[in-house]
Design a protein around this motif. Structure first.
Motif, PDB file in Angstrom:
ATOM      1  N   SER A 106      55.184  21.722 -15.537  1.00 55.57           N
ATOM      2  CA  SER A 106      55.302  22.791 -15.431  1.00 55.57           C
ATOM      3  C   SER A 106      54.122  22.930 -15.730  1.00 55.57           C
ATOM      4  N   SER A 134      52.814  26.506 -17.657  1.00 52.95           N
ATOM      5  CA  SER A 134      53.838  28.259 -18.018  1.00 52.95           C
ATOM      6  C   SER A 134      54.354  28.443 -19.012  1.00 52.95           C
ATOM      7  N   ASP A 135      55.576  26.759 -19.591  1.00 55.23           N
ATOM      8  CA  ASP A 135      56.101  26.431 -20.298  1.00 55.23           C
ATOM      9  C   ASP A 135      56.092  27.550 -22.231  1.00 55.23           C
ATOM     10  N   SER A 157      53.674  25.492 -28.956  1.00 52.17           N
ATOM     11  CA  SER A 157      55.280  25.212 -28.432  1.00 52.17           C
ATOM     12  C   SER A 157      56.259  27.060 -29.132  1.00 52.17           C
TER      13      SER A 157
END
Length: 285
Positions: A106, A134-135, A157
């Motif tokens: 990513s 970008s994740d 996350s």
């Protein structure tokens, strides 16, 4: 007035950063004014502003660069690629000393370093740094570059719904250390809600949230006062007092505000959209 121009043929410059000025020296000595830039061929180039020449070229990446920054003392260069690989290289030797694959797959959207107390968070070293991909993942590290130490402190996350139909690209994932609140970082990105999150590295939890009118496209935190500048896709710039206060919205851009950057003094703010760069004077900030 254009003062200096560096040109690299057949490669696009994707990201750049100024070398931080030596601690205690103001104004910055001309000989220490350097810019590092990352290119589409995976190279990192260091330019001397005073000598108007390229001093160093390194090739730490196999993919295009998407983020680059100096360590707080200017002794290391951190670079991130479209493939999610983060490299740590020495501008003195040109050698890459660390390659980190934690975000592999990513693109890296943000790299940022900040000073810390030596034993903050139970790790040695005088530097904290973060990488955002970008994740919607953020990794936070403690480093002692002289001892060749680099330790993962936290891994964040952030959840998000399935990508909406008709949206060509998702809003970027952006994070920054909070200059006025020690041990806190701010995160904005595509998620369940349109908001800015303040996360404590000590408590390992979100301390508070600030609602936003849309998903942010750019973010900068003032080094001089508790203010955030946030750019949006609707040609809108917002100045947000923190931790709470009435936001101020400004129009004036011709497109998405894809860059916000406070000056080191905090008195000026630079913003950019498709074909316009605006400089704002902040009164009373």
């Amino acid at each position: 007035e254009l003062v200096v121009q560096f040109q690299v043929l057949n490669q696009s410059c994707q990201c750049l950063a100024w070398k931080p000025r030596p601690v205690g020296l103001w104004p910055c000595p001309v000989e220490s004014q350097h810019v590092v830039a990352g290119y589409s061929d995976g190279t990192v180039r260091v330019f001397s502003v005073s000598r108007t020449e390229m001093e160093l070229k390194m090739h730490p990446h196999a993919a295009a660069l998407t983020a680059v920054t100096y360590s707080t003392n200017g002794e290391m260069i951190l670079s991130g690629g479209k493939d999610g690989i983060v490299a740590v290289s020495s501008p003195r030797t040109g050698m890459t000393i660390h390659v980190l694959a934690d975000h592999k797959g990513s693109p890296i959207t943000v790299l940022q370093c900040t000073r810390k107390q030596y034993h903050d968070f139970g790790v040695e070293g005088g530097e904290l740094w973060l990488a955002t991909s970008s994740d919607r993942r953020v990794s936070v590290w403690g480093s002692d570059w002289l001892q060749d130490k680099c330790e993962l402190l936290d891994w964040l996350s952030f959840p998000a719904p399935a990508g909406p139909e008709g949206l060509d690209s998702l809003p970027p994932s952006l994070a920054a250390f909070c200059p006025w609140e020690h041990g806190v970082l701010v995160y904005v990105g595509f998620g369940m809600q349109k908001e800015a999150l303040f996360y404590s590295l000590r408590k390992k939890q979100v301390l508070r949230k600030i609602s936003l009118p849309a998903f942010a496209t750019s973010l900068s935190l003032s080094p001089a006062a508790p203010f955030m500048a946030i750019g949006f896709g609707e040609r809108l710039l917002r100045l947000q007092p923190c931790p709470a206060g009435e936001p101020q919205d400004y129009a004036g851009h011709d497109d998405t505000v894809h860059l916000c950057r406070f000056a080191p003094s905090g008195r000026r703010l630079l913003t950019a959209s498709h074909s316009a760069v605006l400089v704002w004077e902040l009164t009373g900030a």
